[in-house]
Design a protein around this motif. Structure first.
Motif, PDB file in Angstrom:
ATOM      1  N   CYS A 193     -99.157  -2.528 -16.688  1.00 58.53           N
ATOM      2  CA  CYS A 193     -99.170  -3.882 -17.283  1.00 58.53           C
ATOM      3  C   CYS A 193     -99.391  -4.993 -16.266  1.00 58.53           C
ATOM      4  CB  CYS A 193     -97.856  -4.146 -17.997  1.00 58.53           C
ATOM      5  SG  CYS A 193     -97.713  -3.250 -19.541  1.00 58.53           S
ATOM      6  N   ASN A 194    -100.448  -5.760 -16.474  1.00 67.81           N
ATOM      7  CA  ASN A 194    -100.593  -7.050 -15.807  1.00 67.81           C
ATOM      8  C   ASN A 194     -99.939  -8.099 -16.724  1.00 67.81           C
ATOM      9  OD1 ASN A 194    -102.372  -7.174 -17.928  1.00 67.81           O
ATOM     10  ND2 ASN A 194    -104.140  -7.815 -16.722  1.00 67.81           N
ATOM     11  N   SER A 195    -100.176  -9.389 -16.461  1.00 64.02           N
ATOM     12  CA  SER A 195     -99.474 -10.422 -17.258  1.00 64.02           C
ATOM     13  C   SER A 195     -99.753 -10.277 -18.748  1.00 64.02           C
ATOM     14  CB  SER A 195     -99.908 -11.817 -16.822  1.00 64.02           C
ATOM     15  OG  SER A 195     -99.649 -12.035 -15.473  1.00 64.02           O
ATOM     16  N   ALA A 196    -101.042 -10.194 -19.109  1.00 66.33           N
ATOM     17  CA  ALA A 196    -101.379 -10.166 -20.536  1.00 66.33           C
ATOM     18  C   ALA A 196    -100.771  -8.928 -21.205  1.00 66.33           C
ATOM     19  CB  ALA A 196    -102.897 -10.175 -20.712  1.00 66.33           C
ATOM     20  N   ALA A 197    -100.893  -7.772 -20.561  1.00 67.52           N
ATOM     21  CA  ALA A 197    -100.375  -6.526 -21.142  1.00 67.52           C
ATOM     22  C   ALA A 197     -98.859  -6.567 -21.262  1.00 67.52           C
ATOM     23  CB  ALA A 197    -100.810  -5.347 -20.285  1.00 67.52           C
ATOM     24  N   LEU A 198     -98.240  -7.236 -20.300  1.00 69.65           N
ATOM     25  CA  LEU A 198     -96.786  -7.349 -20.318  1.00 69.65           C
ATOM     26  C   LEU A 198     -96.301  -8.090 -21.580  1.00 69.65           C
ATOM     27  CD1 LEU A 198     -95.449  -8.269 -16.871  1.00 69.65           C
ATOM     28  CD2 LEU A 198     -94.215  -9.076 -18.828  1.00 69.65           C
ATOM     29  N   PHE A 199     -97.063  -9.110 -21.975  1.00 70.44           N
ATOM     30  CA  PHE A 199     -96.743  -9.815 -23.222  1.00 70.44           C
ATOM     31  C   PHE A 199     -97.091  -8.958 -24.434  1.00 70.44           C
ATOM     32  CE2 PHE A 199     -96.941 -13.707 -20.583  1.00 70.44           C
ATOM     33  CZ  PHE A 199     -95.831 -14.375 -21.073  1.00 70.44           C
ATOM     34  N   GLN A 200     -98.209  -8.266 -24.384  1.00 67.64           N
ATOM     35  CA  GLN A 200     -98.732  -7.578 -25.576  1.00 67.64           C
ATOM     36  C   GLN A 200     -97.969  -6.307 -25.938  1.00 67.64           C
ATOM     37  OE1 GLN A 200    -101.158  -9.105 -27.168  1.00 67.64           O
ATOM     38  NE2 GLN A 200    -103.007  -9.392 -25.973  1.00 67.64           N
ATOM     39  N   TRP A 201     -97.603  -5.498 -24.918  1.00 67.35           N
ATOM     40  CA  TRP A 201     -97.109  -4.155 -25.214  1.00 67.35           C
ATOM     41  C   TRP A 201     -95.799  -3.848 -24.484  1.00 67.35           C
ATOM     42  CZ3 TRP A 201    -102.476  -4.464 -23.622  1.00 67.35           C
ATOM     43  CH2 TRP A 201    -103.371  -4.414 -24.695  1.00 67.35           C
ATOM     44  N   PRO A 202     -94.673  -4.330 -25.034  1.00 67.39           N
ATOM     45  CA  PRO A 202     -93.383  -4.055 -24.382  1.00 67.39           C
ATOM     46  C   PRO A 202     -93.142  -2.551 -24.208  1.00 67.39           C
ATOM     47  CG  PRO A 202     -93.132  -5.626 -26.180  1.00 67.39           C
ATOM     48  CD  PRO A 202     -94.553  -5.176 -26.210  1.00 67.39           C
ATOM     49  N   GLU A 203     -93.722  -1.754 -25.100  1.00 72.85           N
ATOM     50  CA  GLU A 203     -93.492  -0.298 -25.014  1.00 72.85           C
ATOM     51  C   GLU A 203     -94.251   0.335 -23.850  1.00 72.85           C
ATOM     52  OE1 GLU A 203     -95.263  -1.968 -27.157  1.00 72.85           O
ATOM     53  OE2 GLU A 203     -97.016  -0.855 -27.862  1.00 72.85           O
ATOM     54  N   LEU A 204     -95.106  -0.458 -23.171  1.00 75.03           N
ATOM     55  CA  LEU A 204     -95.873   0.102 -22.050  1.00 75.03           C
ATOM     56  C   LEU A 204     -95.416  -0.434 -20.683  1.00 75.03           C
ATOM     57  CD1 LEU A 204     -99.547  -0.006 -23.484  1.00 75.03           C
ATOM     58  CD2 LEU A 204     -97.928   1.891 -23.540  1.00 75.03           C
ATOM     59  N   HIS A 205     -94.219  -1.016 -20.649  1.00 75.64           N
ATOM     60  CA  HIS A 205     -93.781  -1.573 -19.358  1.00 75.64           C
ATOM     61  C   HIS A 205     -93.489  -0.485 -18.321  1.00 75.64           C
ATOM     62  CE1 HIS A 205     -92.374  -5.572 -21.385  1.00 75.64           C
ATOM     63  NE2 HIS A 205     -93.675  -5.532 -21.184  1.00 75.64           N
ATOM     64  N   PHE A 206     -93.005   0.654 -18.778  1.00 78.53           N
ATOM     65  CA  PHE A 206     -92.707   1.803 -17.908  1.00 78.53           C
ATOM     66  C   PHE A 206     -91.905   1.388 -16.668  1.00 78.53           C
ATOM     67  CE2 PHE A 206     -96.696   3.243 -20.111  1.00 78.53           C
ATOM     68  CZ  PHE A 206     -96.037   4.082 -20.986  1.00 78.53           C
ATOM     69  N   ASP A 207     -92.251   1.954 -15.499  1.00 75.17           N
ATOM     70  CA  ASP A 207     -91.398   1.770 -14.315  1.00 75.17           C
ATOM     71  C   ASP A 207     -91.686   0.488 -13.538  1.00 75.17           C
ATOM     72  OD1 ASP A 207     -90.014   4.493 -14.339  1.00 75.17           O
ATOM     73  OD2 ASP A 207     -92.129   5.004 -14.527  1.00 75.17           O
ATOM     74  N   PHE A 208     -92.961   0.080 -13.530  1.00 74.95           N
ATOM     75  CA  PHE A 208     -93.345  -1.118 -12.759  1.00 74.95           C
ATOM     76  C   PHE A 208     -94.290  -1.981 -13.581  1.00 74.95           C
ATOM     77  CE2 PHE A 208     -92.977   2.550  -9.942  1.00 74.95           C
ATOM     78  CZ  PHE A 208     -92.004   2.133  -9.047  1.00 74.95           C
ATOM     79  N   VAL A 209     -94.014  -3.287 -13.651  1.00 81.08           N
ATOM     80  CA  VAL A 209     -94.995  -4.223 -14.216  1.00 81.08           C
ATOM     81  C   VAL A 209     -95.609  -4.997 -13.051  1.00 81.08           C
ATOM     82  CG1 VAL A 209     -93.998  -4.429 -16.525  1.00 81.08           C
ATOM     83  CG2 VAL A 209     -93.152  -5.912 -14.689  1.00 81.08           C
ATOM     84  N   ARG A 210     -96.844  -5.475 -13.251  1.00 79.50           N
ATOM     85  CA  ARG A 210     -97.579  -6.100 -12.134  1.00 79.50           C
ATOM     86  C   ARG A 210     -98.083  -7.489 -12.534  1.00 79.50           C
ATOM     87  NH1 ARG A 210    -100.487  -1.205 -12.856  1.00 79.50           N
ATOM     88  NH2 ARG A 210    -102.327  -2.496 -13.251  1.00 79.50           N
ATOM     89  N   PRO A 211     -97.168  -8.438 -12.739  1.00 81.66           N
ATOM     90  CA  PRO A 211     -97.616  -9.767 -13.167  1.00 81.66           C
ATOM     91  C   PRO A 211     -98.269 -10.543 -12.030  1.00 81.66           C
ATOM     92  CG  PRO A 211     -95.280  -9.803 -12.690  1.00 81.66           C
ATOM     93  CD  PRO A 211     -95.719  -8.377 -12.531  1.00 81.66           C
ATOM     94  N   GLY A 212     -99.339 -11.250 -12.371  1.00 80.37           N
ATOM     95  CA  GLY A 212     -99.977 -12.150 -11.413  1.00 80.37           C
ATOM     96  C   GLY A 212     -99.962 -13.551 -11.977  1.00 80.37           C
ATOM     97  N   ILE A 213    -100.956 -13.856 -12.776  1.00 77.27           N
ATOM     98  CA  ILE A 213    -101.207 -15.236 -13.197  1.00 77.27           C
ATOM     99  C   ILE A 213     -99.994 -15.889 -13.868  1.00 77.27           C
ATOM    100  CG2 ILE A 213    -102.199 -14.725 -15.504  1.00 77.27           C
ATOM    101  CD1 ILE A 213    -103.677 -17.231 -13.000  1.00 77.27           C
ATOM    102  N   MET A 214     -99.205 -15.126 -14.617  1.00 77.51           N
ATOM    103  CA  MET A 214     -98.070 -15.743 -15.317  1.00 77.51           C
ATOM    104  C   MET A 214     -97.018 -16.250 -14.331  1.00 77.51           C
ATOM    105  SD  MET A 214     -96.061 -12.491 -17.053  1.00 77.51           S
ATOM    106  CE  MET A 214     -94.683 -13.464 -17.664  1.00 77.51           C
ATOM    107  N   LEU A 215     -96.914 -15.631 -13.171  1.00 76.62           N
ATOM    108  CA  LEU A 215     -95.937 -16.099 -12.180  1.00 76.62           C
ATOM    109  C   LEU A 215     -96.243 -17.524 -11.752  1.00 76.62           C
ATOM    110  CD1 LEU A 215     -95.680 -13.056  -9.741  1.00 76.62           C
ATOM    111  CD2 LEU A 215     -93.949 -13.807 -11.383  1.00 76.62           C
TER     112      LEU A 215
END
Ligand SMILES: Cc1ncc(COP(=O)(O)O)c(C=O)c1O
Length: 362
Positions: A193-215
């Motif tokens: 998950c990048n930022s967009a995926a992190l918002f879209q699919w909570p069930e796919l967060h797994f072990d590490f999320v990789r936010p960029g632009i939202m930070l």
């Protein structure tokens, strides 16, 4: 001194990092700080991100800059290393690599012992449809099994091509491939998950999320504002008025005389231009914010200056002008110029002075 400044709001950066924690409470956060922390400045931004679990960068040089500043966090090189020599440096500085092609696997094997001994994870990239980097579905399971048999601690990873468009048909294909590989390689760590995926699919967060632009308080979506996503803009890009002119009806302004006044106007000349990273696009109508009022940019953007209409405003030389920030969102400037906030932030030049500042909400 020329007033062209980039202020980094640490409270906003921490707020956005906490937003990620709220959205993905069970995952570790790999804060993406490549491209000089998306143009915000590594040294200016990292103090506010110190509570992150890890950092993600594009190359060794960016990782070493973080180490030189004294940060001991795990760091992932999201494109891996570019030569065998770099593998040696990566291990020495405790950097985790992505492997996405066969040669990188060979380089990893050559440094297997110290890599494993230092407890570094290896990120194995699946090409699930983005078709930039990664091993194909038919190869990756064997690759991961072999790495696991060798004692490597693997993270299965991939990147979405269309995470910002929820219903795009490629998303489901990418998810299906990822889940199949994951199921065939258990136990395995996972991250997609990048930022967009992190918002879209909570069930796919797994072990590490990789936010960029939202930070950084810009939106990963064309149709959702940062306000709607409850994020706060981190950067204020500002300059100052250096001259005021009254232009009479019929007179033109700036290079190419592309704008001719139809009535008398008050014009402020602001010391900012494309030499600083302010966009010069032919078809765009840019606005800046002065005293919280939107003001039109008139005529062409020059290298060092822009002209802004200030008729009716009470301004003087020295008055501050927000190019983007909390009043004029970078996403809106990007939209007006046919690009994305990511690009405007990353392509700022080194000329504006980056400063850390706690800016209270206006
Ligand atoms: C592999 C990888 N993960 C995560 C990100 C962060 O993406 P975003 O800034 O859209 O959150 C990027 C950025 O391009 C990336 O390349």
């Amino acid at each position: 001194m020329r007033q062209a400044n980039i202020y980094i709001d640490h409270q906003a950066l921490q707020y956005n990092l906490n937003r990620v924690r709220q959205l993905a409470p069970a995952a570790e956060i790999v804060s993406m700080v490549k491209a000089n922390a998306y143009g915000h400045g590594i040294s200016e931004s990292l103090p506010a991100l110190s509570s992150t679990d890890a950092f993600g960068v594009a190359c060794l040089e960016e990782a070493l800059q973080i180490r030189e500043l004294g940060y001991k966090h795990p760091i992932t090189l999201v494109e891996g290393v570019f030569s065998e020599d770099e593998m040696y440096v990566a291990v020495r500085h405790q950097l985790e690599v992505v492997v996405h092609h066969w040669q990188q696997l060979e380089w990893l094997q050559q440094h297997k012992q110290p890599y494993i001994a230092k407890g570094l994870k290896v990120w194995v990239k699946l090409n699930s449809g983005m078709n930039r980097l990664g091993f194909r579905f038919q190869d990756i399971i064997d690759i991961i099994h072999a790495l696991q048999a060798d004692g490597f601690n693997c993270v299965l990873t991939m990147h979405f091509a269309n995470a910002d468009v929820r219903d795009h048909p490629l998303n489901q294909q990418q998810i299906n491939e990822f889940l199949q590989v994951k199921a065939s390689c258990e136990p395995i760590l996972a991250s997609c998950c990048n930022s967009a995926a992190l918002f879209q699919w909570p069930e796919l967060h797994f072990d590490f999320v990789r936010p960029g632009i939202m930070l950084y308080g810009a939106s990963p979506f064309a149709d959702q504002s940062v306000t709607a996503l409850d994020l706060k803009p981190v950067m204020t890009f500002s300059a100052a008025i250096i001259a005021l002119n009254t232009v009479q009806a019929g007179e033109s302004i700036g290079y190419g005389s592309t704008f001719t006044a139809t009535q008398d106007m008050e014009i402020a000349i602001v010391s900012i231009g494309y030499g600083d990273g302010y966009p010069r696009t032919f078809f765009s109508q840019n606005y800046v914010s002065i005293q919280n009022q939107p003001c039109r940019v008139i005529g062409r953007v020059s290298m060092d200056m822009i002209a802004v209409e200030v008729t009716g405003l009470n301004v003087t030389a020295g008055t501050s002008v927000e190019l983007w920030g909390k009043n004029r969102l970078v996403d809106d400037v990007a939209m007006a110029n046919g690009t994305i906030g990511y690009e405007l932030l990353c392509r700022l030049s080194s000329r504006p002075v980056r400063q850390q500042q706690l800016i209270t909400d206006q």
